[in-house]
Design a protein around this motif. Sequence first.
Motif, PDB file in Angstrom:
ATOM      1  N   THR A 145       9.306   5.720  58.468  1.00 42.20           N
ATOM      2  CA  THR A 145       9.162   6.333  59.795  1.00 42.20           C
ATOM      3  C   THR A 145       9.797   7.720  59.875  1.00 42.20           C
ATOM      4  O   THR A 145       9.837   8.306  60.965  1.00 42.20           O
ATOM      5  CB  THR A 145       9.810   5.428  60.870  1.00 42.20           C
ATOM      6  N   LEU A 146      10.271   8.226  58.745  1.00 43.08           N
ATOM      7  CA  LEU A 146      10.882   9.558  58.767  1.00 43.08           C
ATOM      8  C   LEU A 146       9.834  10.630  59.082  1.00 43.08           C
ATOM      9  O   LEU A 146       8.750  10.637  58.493  1.00 43.08           O
ATOM     10  CB  LEU A 146      11.516   9.870  57.406  1.00 43.08           C
ATOM     11  N   SER A 147      10.171  11.509  60.003  1.00 41.23           N
ATOM     12  CA  SER A 147       9.304  12.646  60.318  1.00 41.23           C
ATOM     13  C   SER A 147      10.187  13.859  60.575  1.00 41.23           C
ATOM     14  O   SER A 147      11.407  13.742  60.760  1.00 41.23           O
ATOM     15  CB  SER A 147       8.439  12.354  61.549  1.00 41.23           C
ATOM     16  N   CYS A 148       9.569  15.021  60.580  1.00 42.33           N
ATOM     17  CA  CYS A 148      10.342  16.250  60.792  1.00 42.33           C
ATOM     18  C   CYS A 148      11.054  16.236  62.138  1.00 42.33           C
ATOM     19  O   CYS A 148      12.188  16.703  62.262  1.00 42.33           O
ATOM     20  CB  CYS A 148       9.416  17.474  60.718  1.00 42.33           C
ATOM     21  N   GLU A 149      10.379  15.673  63.147  1.00 38.36           N
ATOM     22  CA  GLU A 149      10.931  15.717  64.495  1.00 38.36           C
ATOM     23  C   GLU A 149      12.105  14.759  64.668  1.00 38.36           C
ATOM     24  O   GLU A 149      13.168  15.154  65.169  1.00 38.36           O
ATOM     25  CB  GLU A 149       9.835  15.378  65.520  1.00 38.36           C
ATOM     26  N   ASN A 150      11.931  13.491  64.228  1.00 44.23           N
ATOM     27  CA  ASN A 150      13.023  12.553  64.490  1.00 44.23           C
ATOM     28  C   ASN A 150      14.237  12.803  63.602  1.00 44.23           C
ATOM     29  O   ASN A 150      15.376  12.581  64.009  1.00 44.23           O
ATOM     30  CB  ASN A 150      12.544  11.096  64.392  1.00 44.23           C
ATOM     31  N   VAL A 151      14.039  13.317  62.381  1.00 44.18           N
ATOM     32  CA  VAL A 151      15.202  13.603  61.545  1.00 44.18           C
ATOM     33  C   VAL A 151      15.956  14.810  62.090  1.00 44.18           C
ATOM     34  O   VAL A 151      17.204  14.854  62.055  1.00 44.18           O
ATOM     35  CB  VAL A 151      14.774  13.818  60.065  1.00 44.18           C
ATOM     36  N   LEU A 152      15.242  15.798  62.632  1.00 46.46           N
ATOM     37  CA  LEU A 152      15.921  16.934  63.242  1.00 46.46           C
ATOM     38  C   LEU A 152      16.642  16.504  64.518  1.00 46.46           C
ATOM     39  O   LEU A 152      17.737  16.999  64.823  1.00 46.46           O
ATOM     40  CB  LEU A 152      14.909  18.044  63.543  1.00 46.46           C
ATOM     41  N   TYR A 153      16.042  15.586  65.255  1.00 46.68           N
ATOM     42  CA  TYR A 153      16.680  15.081  66.470  1.00 46.68           C
ATOM     43  C   TYR A 153      18.010  14.411  66.135  1.00 46.68           C
ATOM     44  O   TYR A 153      19.029  14.663  66.785  1.00 46.68           O
ATOM     45  CB  TYR A 153      15.744  14.099  67.175  1.00 46.68           C
ATOM     46  N   TRP A 154      18.010  13.571  65.094  1.00 46.55           N
ATOM     47  CA  TRP A 154      19.244  12.864  64.746  1.00 46.55           C
ATOM     48  C   TRP A 154      20.293  13.808  64.157  1.00 46.55           C
ATOM     49  O   TRP A 154      21.485  13.657  64.394  1.00 46.55           O
ATOM     50  CB  TRP A 154      18.938  11.725  63.768  1.00 46.55           C
ATOM     51  N   ARG A 155      19.845  14.797  63.436  1.00 47.66           N
ATOM     52  CA  ARG A 155      20.813  15.787  62.934  1.00 47.66           C
ATOM     53  C   ARG A 155      21.473  16.522  64.103  1.00 47.66           C
ATOM     54  O   ARG A 155      22.699  16.698  64.136  1.00 47.66           O
ATOM     55  CB  ARG A 155      20.106  16.790  62.025  1.00 47.66           C
ATOM     56  N   ALA A 156      20.651  16.968  65.063  1.00 47.43           N
ATOM     57  CA  ALA A 156      21.206  17.685  66.216  1.00 47.43           C
ATOM     58  C   ALA A 156      22.141  16.785  67.019  1.00 47.43           C
ATOM     59  O   ALA A 156      23.200  17.230  67.499  1.00 47.43           O
ATOM     60  CB  ALA A 156      20.069  18.199  67.098  1.00 47.43           C
ATOM     61  N   LEU A 157      21.776  15.512  67.164  1.00 49.83           N
ATOM     62  CA  LEU A 157      22.617  14.584  67.921  1.00 49.83           C
ATOM     63  C   LEU A 157      23.950  14.357  67.222  1.00 49.83           C
ATOM     64  O   LEU A 157      25.013  14.380  67.861  1.00 49.83           O
ATOM     65  CB  LEU A 157      21.869  13.255  68.098  1.00 49.83           C
ATOM     66  N   TYR A 158      23.920  14.142  65.887  1.00 53.88           N
ATOM     67  CA  TYR A 158      25.163  13.942  65.141  1.00 53.88           C
ATOM     68  C   TYR A 158      26.072  15.163  65.246  1.00 53.88           C
ATOM     69  O   TYR A 158      27.281  15.045  65.477  1.00 53.88           O
ATOM     70  CB  TYR A 158      24.857  13.655  63.669  1.00 53.88           C
ATOM     71  N   GLU A 159      25.484  16.351  65.058  1.00 51.77           N
ATOM     72  CA  GLU A 159      26.300  17.570  65.101  1.00 51.77           C
ATOM     73  C   GLU A 159      26.851  17.817  66.511  1.00 51.77           C
ATOM     74  O   GLU A 159      27.986  18.280  66.669  1.00 51.77           O
ATOM     75  CB  GLU A 159      25.466  18.772  64.642  1.00 51.77           C
ATOM     76  N   PHE A 160      26.057  17.486  67.534  1.00 49.51           N
ATOM     77  CA  PHE A 160      26.520  17.665  68.913  1.00 49.51           C
ATOM     78  C   PHE A 160      27.695  16.743  69.216  1.00 49.51           C
ATOM     79  O   PHE A 160      28.691  17.150  69.827  1.00 49.51           O
ATOM     80  CB  PHE A 160      25.359  17.406  69.873  1.00 49.51           C
ATOM     81  N   ILE A 161      27.589  15.469  68.791  1.00 47.22           N
ATOM     82  CA  ILE A 161      28.668  14.510  69.051  1.00 47.22           C
ATOM     83  C   ILE A 161      29.899  14.871  68.247  1.00 47.22           C
ATOM     84  O   ILE A 161      31.029  14.801  68.738  1.00 47.22           O
ATOM     85  CB  ILE A 161      28.195  13.079  68.731  1.00 47.22           C
ATOM     86  N   LYS A 162      29.709  15.296  66.985  1.00 43.17           N
ATOM     87  CA  LYS A 162      30.854  15.656  66.136  1.00 43.17           C
ATOM     88  C   LYS A 162      31.591  16.869  66.702  1.00 43.17           C
ATOM     89  O   LYS A 162      32.808  16.990  66.561  1.00 43.17           O
ATOM     90  CB  LYS A 162      30.372  15.948  64.719  1.00 43.17           C
ATOM     91  N   ALA A 163      30.843  17.779  67.343  1.00 43.71           N
ATOM     92  CA  ALA A 163      31.479  18.979  67.897  1.00 43.71           C
ATOM     93  C   ALA A 163      32.405  18.648  69.058  1.00 43.71           C
ATOM     94  O   ALA A 163      33.247  19.479  69.437  1.00 43.71           O
ATOM     95  CB  ALA A 163      30.406  19.978  68.354  1.00 43.71           C
ATOM     96  N   LYS A 164      32.296  17.447  69.623  1.00 41.77           N
ATOM     97  CA  LYS A 164      33.187  17.063  70.722  1.00 41.77           C
ATOM     98  C   LYS A 164      34.594  16.746  70.248  1.00 41.77           C
ATOM     99  O   LYS A 164      35.501  16.585  71.074  1.00 41.77           O
ATOM    100  CB  LYS A 164      32.611  15.841  71.454  1.00 41.77           C
ATOM    101  N   GLY A 165      34.786  16.621  68.945  1.00 41.94           N
ATOM    102  CA  GLY A 165      36.118  16.362  68.411  1.00 41.94           C
ATOM    103  C   GLY A 165      36.485  14.891  68.484  1.00 41.94           C
ATOM    104  O   GLY A 165      35.679  14.015  68.144  1.00 41.94           O
ATOM    105  N   GLU A 166      37.682  14.611  68.938  1.00 43.63           N
ATOM    106  CA  GLU A 166      38.161  13.231  68.968  1.00 43.63           C
ATOM    107  C   GLU A 166      37.340  12.365  69.917  1.00 43.63           C
ATOM    108  O   GLU A 166      37.179  11.163  69.680  1.00 43.63           O
ATOM    109  CB  GLU A 166      39.636  13.208  69.382  1.00 43.63           C
ATOM    110  N   ASP A 167      36.847  12.965  70.983  1.00 43.80           N
ATOM    111  CA  ASP A 167      36.044  12.180  71.936  1.00 43.80           C
ATOM    112  C   ASP A 167      34.750  11.685  71.309  1.00 43.80           C
ATOM    113  O   ASP A 167      34.221  10.640  71.717  1.00 43.80           O
ATOM    114  CB  ASP A 167      35.710  13.034  73.168  1.00 43.80           C
ATOM    115  N   GLY A 168      34.238  12.431  70.340  1.00 37.77           N
ATOM    116  CA  GLY A 168      32.977  12.036  69.734  1.00 37.77           C
ATOM    117  C   GLY A 168      33.112  11.137  68.527  1.00 37.77           C
ATOM    118  O   GLY A 168      32.105  10.603  68.043  1.00 37.77           O
ATOM    119  N   ASP A 169      34.343  10.949  68.026  1.00 38.32           N
ATOM    120  CA  ASP A 169      34.508  10.137  66.818  1.00 38.32           C
ATOM    121  C   ASP A 169      34.094   8.686  67.045  1.00 38.32           C
ATOM    122  O   ASP A 169      33.456   8.061  66.190  1.00 38.32           O
ATOM    123  CB  ASP A 169      35.967  10.202  66.349  1.00 38.32           C
ATOM    124  N   GLU A 170      34.470   8.133  68.199  1.00 35.16           N
ATOM    125  CA  GLU A 170      34.117   6.735  68.481  1.00 35.16           C
ATOM    126  C   GLU A 170      32.605   6.568  68.593  1.00 35.16           C
ATOM    127  O   GLU A 170      32.051   5.568  68.139  1.00 35.16           O
ATOM    128  CB  GLU A 170      34.792   6.288  69.774  1.00 35.16           C
TER     129      GLU A 170
END
Length: 1006
Positions: free
Chosen positions: A338-363
């Motif tokens: 089910t990998l596609s250009c759109e959903n893999v980019l979506y998950w990358r953006a989501l991971y990077e967005f949550i990680k940028a929150k710092g300690e709040d995003g670790d959980e």
Amino acid sequence: MTADNEIEIKEAFQRAQKGHNNKAKLVASLNSRYNKLEDKTLFHEEFVHYLKYAMIVYKREPAVENVIEFVVRFATSFQSPPKTEEEEEAEEEEEDAEDDHPFLSFIFNFLLESHKANSHAVRFRVCQLINKLLGSMAENAQIDDDLFDRIHQAMLVRVTDKFPNVRIQAALAMTRLQQPKDPDCPTINAYMLILDNDSNAEVRRAVLSCIAMSPRTLPKVLARTRDIKENVRKLAYQVLADKVHIKALTIAQRVSLLQQGLHDTSEAVREVVCSRVLPSWMLRLDGNVIELLHRLDVENCAQTALDTLKAIFKGTPTEELLQNRAQLDNRKLIPVETLSCENVLYWRALYEFIKAKGEDGDEILEQVLPDAATYADYLYGYLKAVPLLSEEQRADFTQLELVMTKEFIAQQLIHLIGCLDTNEEGGRKRVLAVLQEMLALPQTPSSLVSLLMEKLLTLVPDDHRRIQTVAELISDLREPINEASQPVDENMSRRQQVQLAEVKVSILEAKQTLEDCITTQDFSRAADLKDSITELENRRNQIIQDIAESSQPADKETRTEKNDPETLLRCLTMCAELLKQMSIKTRIGPTISALMSSLVLPSIANAHPAVRNMAVLCLGTCTLHSKELARTHMVLLLQIAQLDEVKIRISALRAIIDLLLLFGFQLLSDPAATPTVLHSQSPDRQEEDAPVAEENTAQSILVMLSEFLDSELSDLRTETAEGLAKLMYNGRISSAKMFSRLVLLWYNPVTEGDTRLRHCLGVFFQLYARESRVHQEVVEEGFLPTVRTLMNAPATSPLAEVDINNVVELLVELTRPSALIKASANTEEVCVHDYLAVRMCGEMLKDPTAPEVRLYAKTLSNLELSRDETVRKDLQMLLQQLVQVVKDRVCLRALEKMIHQLVDSKEQAELLSASALQPVDVNADEVATDDPSKSAKRAKRGQRKVCTAKGGKKSSRRAESSEESDGENVPESVPVVRPSRRAKTAALEKTKLDLNTLINQEANVS
């Protein structure tokens, strides 16, 4: 409304001025009076008579606006109420249609006759009334065709009015006159012309707010998203969000809108894109983010898609962000099928967005991220499945597109490594091992090598370990181990078996003979036999060992060096990424030196351009770590910058600029070569000649760079200009001639399409001149050469089209003392403008009839001159000489004005010095209060041209504050009691305009 409540027209206009009056009652009362009249002519004339009082007022006074509103409501009150569709159809079937109401027609006729009035106030009110009248009519209202055409023609004239407010109202008035389906609609043509050419931002905003969307107008509205004014750009995005469906835009238009809007310099524009445009698009796509990414073509604009997703995530609660977890399997991974250009980019953006929150995003990350080892195996399995296409397969576009899609997905998966938790030792080691295996895989695409190396080096913090790891990878790629097995030779094996049998028989016979000798006590022969038996046994053991070795096929390990372009390019890419990630303080060791000699330097002569380019990048990056290495290879880089292909020349040029920025032009003096040349000379002679050699080499490099500025290759020209700007800003070069060349290049029409060059130089000029006085002196030295070049440019040269006045204004502003970021602490220092004034006077004295004399004379009055008495005397003397020789009247007036300014400032300086030396006088206040306006004026004139200093700035600010208060003849402020709210309201009412005074005055006169 009864007859008793009917009012006169004059009273209606007087009461309409007050905002608290009920205009509906006034309209109904006046309407009742109008309907009872048999002859409407007198009513029309009286109504217009009182309306004229409001139309001559240009200012947006509340009383006037209330009257305008009353007139519009009264005029449109005669319209019949909106009809249903059935009533409209029945009315269409009737042959005799009712004409427009006579009062409404009369008002329109009066306004159309008045739109050409000389007074801009009347023209403004005419357009405003027509706008409000048309806007207040019902949606299905109809007007006579002739009236429509007359309004149309009048407003088309008024949209070209000299006053912006008139143009605004005229443009708004034509809103309901548009015909979007008509390809030749004059209203839409006028709107598009205004959007392209009108100099007033508010006029452009007015047109944007009312223009109808169509395939013709859409490109014009899109162009306004790049308007110079923030408010216009903001409104353009709002219009696109409200009126344009996402499907009406092409992919390129969508990407361009998001790319520019999300990176706009204005916070307000960025906010509109995030709060209006994106929610509007999401609403039309039923909130499906993946569908939005489909509309953006993420493969070709990944960064824009990432910025878009982050903007969407900012306005979305965390719980909603995790709703799409159903796409993950039990390993917290997206299934490969089910990998596609759109959903893999979506998950990358989501991971990077949550990680940028710092300690709040670790959980939150723990809920959606897999462990490092599992993800490493997942990534390795996907990369192994990427097919390696042959040349024939690459010709098939379908297969090529499929592989490119897989490469894009792999690229996003590699980016996700940065979000993994690699603190645990086992997971980090597994990720490192997988990255090394992927780099060694032959089917790993070359486009992913740099990214894989970046992630690998991020996990290895120590530079020495990095170097060792990369060197081993390059060695395995460049010289892979090949195992060659040899088949068993049957004839040799049979021969060895025969020899073994013969030796065994010989041993048995020797042992039997030995026993016989011992029996017969022939001990001497027995000793000989024993030695021969030992030799035979050794021979037997050797044959057995040979048979054992020959019975198994022997595997031989051989290393063969690969020099094909693909392998070299991959190795050089890894080397370049290593050198880029290394600390600049890390010295070049034996491992890097070996890579340089065996890989980088031989590749510079490679026939493949991509290999040569990467080798130049490696060489340039490596020389930054060693001054000796830089000095050794500087000549090679200079040769490449002049002889190779454009892309490789630019890479070499960047390396040269970086080396000069880091080491300076002292790098060009070779200490190893200099002593051999100067050994026979005296020490003093050596000291003199060494800088000369360095200067000659530096001069030759500057000549080369100057030639690149004239290149027809825009990329090379831009890179050279940017490099020279860096060198000048960092103090490595101080050349007025080179600065003049950059100014001429910036203004040259040939570079009009080179956005990067124009932007780079535009920023550089401001930063460079404001940095220090020394830089301003360089600009001042380049002033006259620049002007001469432009004045002497032949008619065939592009420089002949340049506006010299604009260039001079720029150079004057750059050298203005007040523009410095840090003002000079020495207040007695002569300003740069003083030198510039003397230079221009000298030029004018050389040839008083030259065409540039008028330009210089005009420029003199724009300079900020210092208070230095000597400079002013010299300048005054020069100006007096000029007055005697210059014949042009315009120049004479400018020069005489300059002389008067110098004399007045001299007198003011004397007054200031005299007052500073006088003792304190108790009567000084009385003297000062005699004529405060004169003293204020003198202070104003005396502080007009002052060289900037810390003390000077404070005094000028005080002078400005005093000027503002004296401008209205307001006495010096004294402490007073704060007025009450009622007093403020009363004072405000006094300032409002009242039309009753004008009306009554006219009545008394008549």
